[in-house]
Design a protein around this motif. Structure first.
Motif, PDB file in Angstrom:
ATOM      1  N   GLN A 173       0.840  -1.194   0.000  1.00 32.84           N
ATOM      2  CA  GLN A 173       0.000   0.000   0.000  1.00 32.84           C
ATOM      3  C   GLN A 173       0.875   1.244   0.000  1.00 32.84           C
ATOM      4  OE1 GLN A 173      -2.458   1.095   3.507  1.00 32.84           O
ATOM      5  NE2 GLN A 173      -4.157   1.328   2.067  1.00 32.84           N
ATOM      6  N   ALA A 174       0.494   2.234  -0.800  1.00 38.42           N
ATOM      7  CA  ALA A 174       1.231   3.499  -0.881  1.00 38.42           C
ATOM      8  C   ALA A 174       0.258   4.659  -0.725  1.00 38.42           C
ATOM      9  CB  ALA A 174       1.969   3.615  -2.209  1.00 38.42           C
ATOM     10  N   ILE A 175       0.718   5.699  -0.067  1.00 38.03           N
ATOM     11  CA  ILE A 175      -0.052   6.935   0.091  1.00 38.03           C
ATOM     12  C   ILE A 175       0.870   8.101  -0.259  1.00 38.03           C
ATOM     13  CG2 ILE A 175      -1.371   8.404   1.653  1.00 38.03           C
ATOM     14  CD1 ILE A 175      -1.961   5.970   3.345  1.00 38.03           C
ATOM     15  N   VAL A 176       0.420   8.943  -1.170  1.00 37.73           N
ATOM     16  CA  VAL A 176       1.201  10.107  -1.593  1.00 37.73           C
ATOM     17  C   VAL A 176       0.356  11.357  -1.373  1.00 37.73           C
ATOM     18  CG1 VAL A 176       2.347  11.272  -3.516  1.00 37.73           C
ATOM     19  CG2 VAL A 176       2.483   8.782  -3.306  1.00 37.73           C
ATOM     20  N   THR A 177       0.950  12.363  -0.736  1.00 34.04           N
ATOM     21  CA  THR A 177       0.264  13.632  -0.501  1.00 34.04           C
ATOM     22  C   THR A 177       1.113  14.773  -1.052  1.00 34.04           C
ATOM     23  OG1 THR A 177      -0.755  12.797   1.531  1.00 34.04           O
ATOM     24  CG2 THR A 177      -0.717  15.184   1.227  1.00 34.04           C
ATOM     25  N   LEU A 178       0.494  15.601  -1.892  1.00 33.70           N
ATOM     26  CA  LEU A 178       1.121  16.806  -2.424  1.00 33.70           C
ATOM     27  C   LEU A 178       0.176  17.967  -2.127  1.00 33.70           C
ATOM     28  CD1 LEU A 178       2.151  15.421  -5.940  1.00 33.70           C
ATOM     29  CD2 LEU A 178       3.593  15.562  -3.909  1.00 33.70           C
ATOM     30  N   ALA A 179       0.691  19.010  -1.521  1.00 37.01           N
ATOM     31  CA  ALA A 179      -0.183  20.125  -1.150  1.00 37.01           C
ATOM     32  C   ALA A 179       0.597  21.430  -1.183  1.00 37.01           C
ATOM     33  CB  ALA A 179      -0.776  19.913   0.238  1.00 37.01           C
ATOM     34  N   SER A 180      -0.107  22.494  -1.532  1.00 34.28           N
ATOM     35  CA  SER A 180       0.501  23.821  -1.530  1.00 34.28           C
ATOM     36  C   SER A 180       0.689  24.301  -0.097  1.00 34.28           C
ATOM     37  CB  SER A 180      -0.362  24.798  -2.324  1.00 34.28           C
ATOM     38  OG  SER A 180      -1.665  24.876  -1.783  1.00 34.28           O
ATOM     39  N   PRO A 181       1.471  25.352   0.123  1.00 37.47           N
ATOM     40  CA  PRO A 181       1.803  25.774   1.493  1.00 37.47           C
ATOM     41  C   PRO A 181       0.620  26.389   2.233  1.00 37.47           C
ATOM     42  CG  PRO A 181       3.363  26.659  -0.137  1.00 37.47           C
ATOM     43  CD  PRO A 181       2.200  26.122  -0.899  1.00 37.47           C
ATOM     44  N   LEU A 182       0.765  26.453   3.549  1.00 34.83           N
ATOM     45  CA  LEU A 182      -0.104  27.284   4.361  1.00 34.83           C
ATOM     46  C   LEU A 182       0.344  28.741   4.219  1.00 34.83           C
ATOM     47  CD1 LEU A 182      -0.307  25.165   7.646  1.00 34.83           C
ATOM     48  CD2 LEU A 182      -2.062  25.376   5.876  1.00 34.83           C
ATOM     49  N   TYR A 183      -0.539  29.652   4.578  1.00 37.10           N
ATOM     50  CA  TYR A 183      -0.226  31.080   4.491  1.00 37.10           C
ATOM     51  C   TYR A 183       0.111  31.629   5.875  1.00 37.10           C
ATOM     52  CZ  TYR A 183      -2.478  30.660  -0.072  1.00 37.10           C
ATOM     53  OH  TYR A 183      -2.813  30.285  -1.347  1.00 37.10           O
ATOM     54  N   PHE A 184       0.927  32.670   5.900  1.00 45.16           N
ATOM     55  CA  PHE A 184       1.252  33.342   7.154  1.00 45.16           C
ATOM     56  C   PHE A 184       1.503  34.825   6.878  1.00 45.16           C
ATOM     57  CE2 PHE A 184       5.280  32.128   5.344  1.00 45.16           C
ATOM     58  CZ  PHE A 184       6.169  33.131   5.692  1.00 45.16           C
ATOM     59  N   SER A 185       1.536  35.609   7.939  1.00 43.97           N
ATOM     60  CA  SER A 185       1.646  37.062   7.805  1.00 43.97           C
ATOM     61  C   SER A 185       3.068  37.532   8.050  1.00 43.97           C
ATOM     62  CB  SER A 185       0.715  37.759   8.802  1.00 43.97           C
ATOM     63  OG  SER A 185      -0.621  37.365   8.633  1.00 43.97           O
ATOM     64  N   PRO A 186       3.559  38.496   7.274  1.00 42.27           N
ATOM     65  CA  PRO A 186       4.814  39.151   7.624  1.00 42.27           C
ATOM     66  C   PRO A 186       4.589  40.063   8.825  1.00 42.27           C
ATOM     67  CG  PRO A 186       3.819  40.257   5.756  1.00 42.27           C
ATOM     68  CD  PRO A 186       2.940  39.063   6.060  1.00 42.27           C
ATOM     69  N   ALA A 187       5.675  40.440   9.492  1.00 40.73           N
ATOM     70  CA  ALA A 187       5.533  41.273  10.686  1.00 40.73           C
ATOM     71  C   ALA A 187       6.785  42.106  10.900  1.00 40.73           C
ATOM     72  CB  ALA A 187       5.260  40.400  11.912  1.00 40.73           C
ATOM     73  N   PHE A 188       6.636  43.168  11.680  1.00 42.18           N
ATOM     74  CA  PHE A 188       7.779  43.927  12.200  1.00 42.18           C
ATOM     75  C   PHE A 188       7.495  44.195  13.672  1.00 42.18           C
ATOM     76  CE2 PHE A 188       4.809  47.299  11.395  1.00 42.18           C
ATOM     77  CZ  PHE A 188       5.102  48.295  12.320  1.00 42.18           C
ATOM     78  N   SER A 189       8.495  44.622  14.409  1.00 43.27           N
ATOM     79  CA  SER A 189       8.311  44.883  15.835  1.00 43.27           C
ATOM     80  C   SER A 189       9.236  46.008  16.284  1.00 43.27           C
ATOM     81  CB  SER A 189       8.587  43.611  16.654  1.00 43.27           C
ATOM     82  OG  SER A 189       9.918  43.162  16.436  1.00 43.27           O
ATOM     83  N   GLY A 190       8.940  46.519  17.473  1.00 42.09           N
ATOM     84  CA  GLY A 190       9.848  47.470  18.101  1.00 42.09           C
ATOM     85  C   GLY A 190       9.640  48.927  17.750  1.00 42.09           C
ATOM     86  N   SER A 191       8.637  49.275  16.961  1.00 41.34           N
ATOM     87  CA  SER A 191       8.404  50.684  16.624  1.00 41.34           C
ATOM     88  C   SER A 191       6.917  50.909  16.380  1.00 41.34           C
ATOM     89  CB  SER A 191       9.216  51.103  15.392  1.00 41.34           C
ATOM     90  OG  SER A 191       8.836  50.338  14.256  1.00 41.34           O
ATOM     91  N   ASP A 192       6.534  52.194  16.352  1.00 43.51           N
ATOM     92  CA  ASP A 192       5.136  52.586  16.202  1.00 43.51           C
ATOM     93  C   ASP A 192       5.016  53.639  15.099  1.00 43.51           C
ATOM     94  OD1 ASP A 192       2.433  53.155  16.550  1.00 43.51           O
ATOM     95  OD2 ASP A 192       2.787  54.477  18.280  1.00 43.51           O
ATOM     96  N   PRO A 193       5.219  53.246  13.835  1.00 43.93           N
ATOM     97  CA  PRO A 193       5.154  54.238  12.757  1.00 43.93           C
ATOM     98  C   PRO A 193       3.789  54.888  12.584  1.00 43.93           C
ATOM     99  CG  PRO A 193       5.279  52.021  11.865  1.00 43.93           C
ATOM    100  CD  PRO A 193       5.539  51.901  13.323  1.00 43.93           C
TER     101      PRO A 193
END
Length: 320
Positions: A173-193
């Protein structure tokens, strides 16, 4: 009281309304079944919360007096004007008879809503965002093959019991899974523009983060992302970056035989992540930290797709 936070909850709060629809077509060609489905959901009146005790983004430095309600440190409200759209196309092919049986399915999905980007309380529902837990493309196929050797099969059907005991009766028995990526958000920190007493958040997307070749050390190009200019929130969308895809295969080989008339034994050898292909959690998304875009951790092996690392299991089962 001054210096405390406040929360406003609607008197008639609901969880919204979901409307689902689907259309399915099925057909059999020989001993192969085909299915195509279009499945969708529309959500209205979706509930979300946000802090509305922020001044509008400005080049004027933040002061408490610029808050709409300066007597509070924050004011959280629950709104019910969110909208959610889900659409998917699902295709399936299956064969359930003969020495080779299989089931293959493919899903294209678009899962978006307009209430995930709450950094600017004056502009929420105009921003549509992807769902970070849903993949756009997902393909999985499983196949079972009766190895054609041994008693009752094409080859070695009349082999001696000893030969049949070693070579006959195996099933793979064989199982193959191909899937596109999950999404995530870019970020910055340490300032308040934005000058709203908001430290960090979504940055500005100023170019194509995937124009440069992708490597494990730099999955997206941080030069295409920058800290927002003064007086503005970042224009990058929530879940606008893509993580690592799934490319994994599993294989097993099993054989059942009778040790006595009543005692049945099944031996199974299985290999998960057959090619030992590495899979990673989302990379470092913060452009204010060192090494933005670098993968720092691998996927755990208890995930449903079992893509953490190659694992070999040998099992012996007795039934009586």
């Amino acid at each position: 009281a001054p210096g405390q936070s406040a929360t406003a909850v609607p008197m008639n709060m609901t969880n919204g309304v979901l409307r689902q629809y689907n259309v399915t077509l099925e057909r059999q060609v020989g001993n192969i079944g085909l299915r195509a489905s279009f499945i969708g959901t529309r959500g209205g009146g979706m509930l979300y919360s946000l802090n509305i005790d922020k001044p509008q983004a400005s080049t004027i430095p933040f002061t408490v007096s610029r808050r709409p309600w300066p007597q509070f440190t924050g004011t959280t409200v629950y709104r019910t004007d969110g909208v959610w759209h889900y659409d998917s196309l699902q295709l399936e092919v299956q064969k359930r008879a003969g020495p080779l049986t299989f089931n293959s399915s493919f899903t294209w999905a678009n899962n978006i809503n307009n209430y995930s980007n709450t950094q600017d309380p004056y502009n929420v529902t105009n921003n549509w965002s992807r769902d970070g837990s849903d993949r756009r493309l997902y393909f999985v196929t499983s196949a079972t093959w009766e190895v054609p050797m041994g008693k009752g099969r094409r080859f070695l059907s009349k082999a001696p019991a000893a030969v049949n005991g070693v070579l006959g009766g195996w099933t793979s028995q064989a199982i193959v899974t191909l899937a596109s990526p999950l999404y995530f958000s870019p970020a910055f920190s340490g300032s308040d523009p934005s000058n709203t007493n908001t430290s960090g958040g979504l940055p500005d997307c100023t170019g194509d983060p995937y124009a440069a070749p992708q490597t494990f050390n730099q999955w997206f190009d941080p030069k295409a992302i920058s800290i927002p200019t003064s007086g503005h929130y970042g224009n990058c969308g929530v879940n606008s970056l893509k993580g690592y895809p799934i490319k994994v295969a599993h294989l097993s080989l099993a054989k059942s035989f009778h040790m006595t008339e009543r005692l049945k034994t099944t031996f199974t050898a299985q290999v998960s992540d057959l090619f030992n292909h590495p899979h990673f959690n989302n990379p470092n998304n913060n452009i204010s930290n060192a090494n933005p875009g670098m993968f720092t951790s691998a996927v755990a092996n208890y995930n449903p797709e079992k893509q953490g690392y190659r694992q070999i299991d040998l099992k012996l089962r007795f039934e009586f």
